[in-house]
Design an enzyme around this catalytic site. Structure first.
Site, short mmCIF file in Angstrom:
data_model
loop_
_atom_site.label_atom_id
_atom_site.label_comp_id
_atom_site.label_asym_id
_atom_site.label_seq_id
_atom_site.Cartn_x
_atom_site.Cartn_y
_atom_site.Cartn_z
N ASP A 1 68.01 -14.73 12.73
CA ASP A 1 67.11 -14.05 12.65
C ASP A 1 66.58 -13.25 12.10
OD1 ASP A 1 65.19 -13.13 14.84
OD2 ASP A 1 66.11 -11.52 15.60
N ASN B 1 66.29 -18.40 19.27
CA ASN B 1 64.82 -17.55 18.58
C ASN B 1 64.13 -18.09 17.72
OD1 ASN B 1 66.02 -17.22 16.34
ND2 ASN B 1 67.71 -15.65 16.61
N PHE C 1 63.23 -17.78 15.12
CA PHE C 1 64.12 -18.58 13.92
C PHE C 1 64.99 -19.83 13.29
CE2 PHE C 1 66.71 -17.44 10.15
CZ PHE C 1 66.54 -18.18 9.26
N ILE D 1 60.61 -3.01 23.93
CA ILE D 1 61.00 -1.61 24.30
C ILE D 1 61.17 -1.93 22.72
CG2 ILE D 1 62.99 -0.61 24.82
CD1 ILE D 1 62.80 -2.21 27.23
N PRO D 2 61.03 0.27 21.51
CA PRO D 2 61.27 0.55 20.56
C PRO D 2 62.19 0.88 20.67
CG PRO D 2 59.79 2.43 21.57
CD PRO D 2 60.38 0.61 23.30
N ALA D 3 63.72 -0.27 20.68
CA ALA D 3 65.28 0.54 20.29
C ALA D 3 65.90 -1.36 19.71
CB ALA D 3 65.84 0.90 21.76
N THR E 1 71.77 -9.54 24.23
CA THR E 1 70.34 -9.24 24.44
C THR E 1 70.47 -10.71 24.48
OG1 THR E 1 68.96 -9.39 22.48
CG2 THR E 1 69.62 -7.67 24.51
N ASP F 1 73.05 -13.25 23.79
CA ASP F 1 74.21 -13.76 24.92
C ASP F 1 73.66 -13.50 25.96
OD1 ASP F 1 75.92 -14.13 21.86
OD2 ASP F 1 76.79 -11.76 22.49
#
Length: 257
Positions: free
Chosen positions: A77, A105, A107, A173-175, A180, A182
């Site tokens: 990623d 994803n 990449f 979402i800033p975290a 996620t 999977d």
């Protein structure tokens, strides 16, 4: 196992090699337990294990030719590989052609196609390249275009026809979260099984479930006095069962003409 990637500095236990996986398959076969409708694979850390997975796909399809193989080609990623570089060519040349659904994803999609994705149109073209190689369903699960985060999906229902393609705009979402990738692949498999001809609807449900779960995860950490931006968060699966079973669809697909 991705202990470091998932935020755990130490992990214990045995990592199966290809022969050990095949031993399990032979045990299932000896007991007539080889009829499966779906196979899902995620992180695989060695060429030998991935080659055995290919043998497993062939074996399962000899029993059920309609087996749906959902492959999350976990390789890396944000420009960084998680796996040995030699796995990339095995995925590209041997795994993609036998997959029913592929969920890379951004990449990973670039690695598999050799095509740089810098726009929505690039994402759609990457899907077309992957369709030509094998899978009828492709979902690029996270495409960063400027400040936007998109899911781009494409379903080629029959040869000779243009695929049905769509995007879902996802609120960032800033975290940082563990697991996620999977989860979104598992959700896509589940909802696609219920709506096999509507990848856009399956994706709406999958994204809506995931986003509700991530919001709950952040809220739980904040309630406990923990800064959700300080480290990778373990997602709240058990607490979010209702959002997984019956999500409120807050994320809608936009169909490309």
């Amino acid at each position: 196992m991705r202990g470091l990637i998932y935020g755990c500095p130490t992990f214990k236990g045995q990592v199966l090699n290809g022969q050990q996986l095949w031993d399990l398959i032979e045990g299932l076969e000896a007991n007539n337990f080889l009829y499966y409708t779906h196979l899902l694979t995620g992180y695989i850390g060695s060429v030998s294990f991935l080659e055995t997975v290919l043998q497993v796909v062939h074996k399962l399809r000899s029993v059920n030719p309609k087996l749906m193989y959902v492959c999350d080609p976990v390789m890396g990623d944000e420009g960084k590989l998680y796996v040995p570089e030699e796995l990339v060519s095995v995925y590209r040349e041997r795994v993609v052609p036998v997959a029913s659904m592929l969920t890379p994803n951004q990449f990973e999609a670039e690695l598999l196609t050799g095509f740089r994705i810098t726009s929505e149109r690039d994402g759609l073209e990457a899907c077309n390249i992957l369709h030509a190689a094998g899978p009828s369903k492709v979902v690029i699960t996270g495409v960063h275009i400027g400040e936007s985060l998109l899911l781009i999906g494409s379903h080629k229902k029959s040869k000779g026809q243009h695929p049905e393609q769509f995007k879902i705009v996802i609120r960032k979402i800033p975290a940082l979260f563990a697991g996620t990738g999977d989860l979104i692949t598992a959700l896509l498999l589940g909802w696609s099984n219920k709506y096999p001809d509507n990848l856009d609807k399956a994706s709406e449900l999958a994204v809506s479930s995931l986003q509700a779960l991530l919001q709950r995860t952040v809220s739980d950490y904040k309630s406990a006095g923990f800064d959700p931006q300080s480290s990778s968060l373990d997602i709240r699966l058990i607490q979010s069962q209702d959002d997984i079973r019956s999500p409120q669809v807050n994320y809608k697909a936009e169909i490309y003409n």
